[in-house]
Every structure is written in C-alpha cells, then in structure tokens.
Motif scaffolding. Structure first.
Motif, PDB file in Angstrom:
ATOM      1  N   VAL A 156      62.281  78.511  22.093  1.00 26.72           N
ATOM      2  CA  VAL A 156      62.581  79.580  23.041  1.00 26.72           C
ATOM      3  C   VAL A 156      61.435  80.577  22.951  1.00 26.72           C
ATOM      4  O   VAL A 156      61.178  81.149  21.886  1.00 26.72           O
ATOM      5  CB  VAL A 156      63.907  80.281  22.709  1.00 26.72           C
ATOM      6  N   LEU A 157      60.737  80.784  24.049  1.00 30.36           N
ATOM      7  CA  LEU A 157      59.589  81.685  24.079  1.00 30.36           C
ATOM      8  C   LEU A 157      59.885  82.888  24.956  1.00 30.36           C
ATOM      9  O   LEU A 157      60.228  82.737  26.132  1.00 30.36           O
ATOM     10  CB  LEU A 157      58.354  80.958  24.620  1.00 30.36           C
ATOM     11  N   ASP A 158      59.773  84.075  24.400  1.00 33.09           N
ATOM     12  CA  ASP A 158      59.932  85.300  25.177  1.00 33.09           C
ATOM     13  C   ASP A 158      59.294  86.437  24.399  1.00 33.09           C
ATOM     14  O   ASP A 158      58.839  86.256  23.270  1.00 33.09           O
ATOM     15  CB  ASP A 158      61.414  85.582  25.464  1.00 33.09           C
ATOM     16  N   LEU A 159      59.272  87.619  25.003  1.00 29.30           N
ATOM     17  CA  LEU A 159      58.707  88.779  24.335  1.00 29.30           C
ATOM     18  C   LEU A 159      59.450  89.035  23.026  1.00 29.30           C
ATOM     19  O   LEU A 159      60.666  88.798  22.944  1.00 29.30           O
ATOM     20  CB  LEU A 159      58.799  90.006  25.246  1.00 29.30           C
ATOM     21  N   PRO A 160      58.758  89.520  22.003  1.00 28.53           N
ATOM     22  CA  PRO A 160      59.392  89.671  20.686  1.00 28.53           C
ATOM     23  C   PRO A 160      60.695  90.461  20.695  1.00 28.53           C
ATOM     24  O   PRO A 160      61.672  90.063  20.043  1.00 28.53           O
ATOM     25  CB  PRO A 160      58.308  90.387  19.864  1.00 28.53           C
ATOM     26  N   HIS A 161      60.748  91.580  21.432  1.00 33.87           N
ATOM     27  CA  HIS A 161      61.964  92.389  21.420  1.00 33.87           C
ATOM     28  C   HIS A 161      63.111  91.720  22.173  1.00 33.87           C
ATOM     29  O   HIS A 161      64.274  92.075  21.981  1.00 33.87           O
ATOM     30  CB  HIS A 161      61.695  93.777  22.004  1.00 33.87           C
TER      31      HIS A 161
END
Length: 338
Positions: A199-204
């Motif tokens: 799952v890839l997304d912005l850290p926050h």
C-alpha cells in the motif's frame, strides 16, 4: 420526499441546496442519528443529549424529514430515523457521516469561490485556502484523519461493487497506489491467498494502514509504505489505483502512469483502475457531481472512455477493457506496452 409542482418551485429547491447541506452537517456533527437507533425520541430529549437548542433542532429536523432523513411528528415532537437516516450513523455499512463532516468543513467554504474557478481555471480551494487540497490537509492531523474517513465512506458508497469486480487471478505482486488505509488491498488479499503487495500513500495517510492490515490477517503479505507516487514506485507485476488519477490533470496523471511503467517488474504488467467513466456505468449524475468536485477542489476531472484510452496510451499502457460494475464506478483494465 416532496416534489416541486412548478419549475420555479423546483429551482427554489435547487437553490436551497446549501441549506440542506448545512442542516445535514449539524445533525451529523451532533450525532443525532446515533441517538435514534433504538426508536423515536422527543425533540427536547434529543436536544439535551446532543447539545443543540430544542427549537433549532426541531426546525432542522422538520426540513430533513422532507428529504427522507428523519420521520418527524410535529404534534408530539417525536423524531425517528427516516429511510436515509442510517447513512448518518457514526458506524455502519452505509455510513456517510465522515463525508457530511468533510464536505462541509473542507469542500463547502472553497465552493463559495466557484466563480473564481470558472473565470480563471484555478481550483477554488487553492484560491480560498491559499494552497492545494492535499497540502492543506497535511497541516492538520485531525483534519487529515476525517478526510481519510470520508474516503472510506466514499469507497463503501460508490466503489464497493467495483471492488468486487476487480480480478487479480495470476497476479503475484500488486501495488495499491494511493491506497490510503489499505482496506481495499487487504480485502483483495483475503480473496487471493497467494497475493503479496504494498500500500503506497503519503506517510501521514498510510500510517492508518498497519492496524487495518492486521485486522484482516494479511499483514504478513501486505506492507504499508509511505512515499510520493510522483517520485517513487515499488516494483510489481500489477498496479491498482482506485480514484487516484481522477484527482490530477492529464499531465500529472500521465506522470503517475509513466512512473508505474518504469517501475514494473514484468514487461506486460497489468494496470487496474477503479474510476468513473462518464459515458459508461450507472448513476451518471453521481459522476457529473464528482466531476464538479474535481473542478473546485483539484486539477483533475472525470473522463469518458476515449479520454481514458488516450491518457493510458500517453502513459505507456494499452486499454484492454472497461467493465461496468453495477454502480457509478467502473473497472478499467490495461496492459503495459514494453
């Protein structure tokens, strides 16, 4: 629900839409629906429990009863859930409460600047808050969490049929690009026991994924990675993106596709998108409203079939098919062109 008798009355109802939206926000924020799960409650008691003024609550409920949200008996002042009421529960399979909060706190103020967008092309939110949506969200952890919850509500409301139609047979590794809390990939991993993925997304944003993956029992096969999909992309033989490309202009969306193309682990990697297709699928009015949302809030747009074909080709992918899935969203399948 009431039906207007003349064009003028129908237009008055449309023009008053902002009032309905704000009334829904008040009852969603106060948790009114949660207090009615066990049956009808007097307005005065409901007001005490939610911290609202009895007279104001009675008038708001009266309006929303006409929209099917509540049932309201004026002589006895008793309120109950109407046909749409359960969509405002805090929890539940049909809950849209987070959307009611997010749209009024995040979308509603910028949409007062829609004239600016229509005359300049600048997204209304950029003009209103002085920065793009995702940058503005990232500055407040609570705001970002509410927005993520709204995206979860959105998934249940219009994407669930499409998720059920996603086919990953034969896929060994998949990256869910912009996968947020990982709920989509977790559900797919449960359907496909041999599937491994990221799952890839912005850290926050992706910080919410590990407990979701554990709850689904797939954290040994699915990992959460914080990153920027414009700058990096893990290798895989399939890429999944659910309502991600519609957020971005053709130029920026092409950049995401080219990043996938370069990162792919196999020559003919698969690409699966869950998106609306303006000339396909059910509930075209939902797709049109979502397109208006993109106009005011981001640089993206909803696209028709041939626009998707052209966008995919620009990113190095061949459109294979578009499958309607019984709702507003479609499953778009493509193959990497080496």
């Amino acid at each position: 629900m009431q039906t207007a008798a003349t064009p003028a009355l129908a237009m008055l109802r449309l023009l008053g839409g902002y009032q309905i939206s704000q009334a829904l926000y008040v009852v969603a924020r106060a948790g009114v629906a949660d207090r009615l799960v066990d049956g009808e409650v007097p307005v005065a008691e409901l007001a005490r429990a939610t911290g609202l003024r009895p007279d104001a609550l009675a008038r708001i409920v009266h309006v929303l009863a006409g929209e099917g949200v509540f049932a309201f008996d004026r002589p006895t002042d008793l309120v109950a859930l109407g046909p749409l009421g359960r969509t405002l529960l805090t929890d539940g399979p049909e809950s849209l409460r987070n959307i009611a909060l997010t749209w009024m706190e995040t979308h509603y103020p910028p949409f007062g600047e829609l004239w600016h967008t229509a005359t300049t092309g600048e997204p209304a939110i950029d003009h209103h808050f002085g920065m793009p949506l995702f940058e503005w969200l990232a500055r407040d952890r609570e705001r970002a969490a509410t927005f993520s919850g709204a995206m979860g509500d959105f998934a249940r409301a219009i994407r669930q049929d499409a998720f059920a139609a996603v086919e990953l047979e034969g896929v060994r590794t998949v990256v869910d690009v912009g996968g947020a809390d990982g709920a989509v990939l977790a559900a797919l991993a449960r359907r496909h026991p041999g599937l491994r993925g990221t799952v890839l997304d912005l850290p926050h944003v992706v910080a919410a994924a590990p407990p979701v993956l554990r709850a689904h029992g797939v954290d040994d096969r699915i990992t959460a990675v914080g990153g920027d999909f414009f700058a990096e992309m893990p290798p895989a033989d399939c890429y999944l993106a659910c309502f991600v490309l519609h957020d971005w202009s053709d130029e920026r969306a092409t950049g995401i596709l080219r990043r996938m193309h370069r990162a792919a682990a196999v020559p003919h990697a698969r690409l699966v998108l869950v998106e609306t297709v303006l000339d396909r699928g059910e509930s075209p009015e939902v797709a049109a409203l979502l397109d208006l949302t993109m106009l005011g809030m981001l640089t993206g747009r909803e696209r028709a079939a041939e626009e998707w074909r052209a966008l995919l080709a620009a990113g190095g992918f061949r459109l294979d098919r578009i499958r309607e899935a019984g709702g507003p969203a479609c499953v778009i399948e493509a193959t990497r062109v080496p």
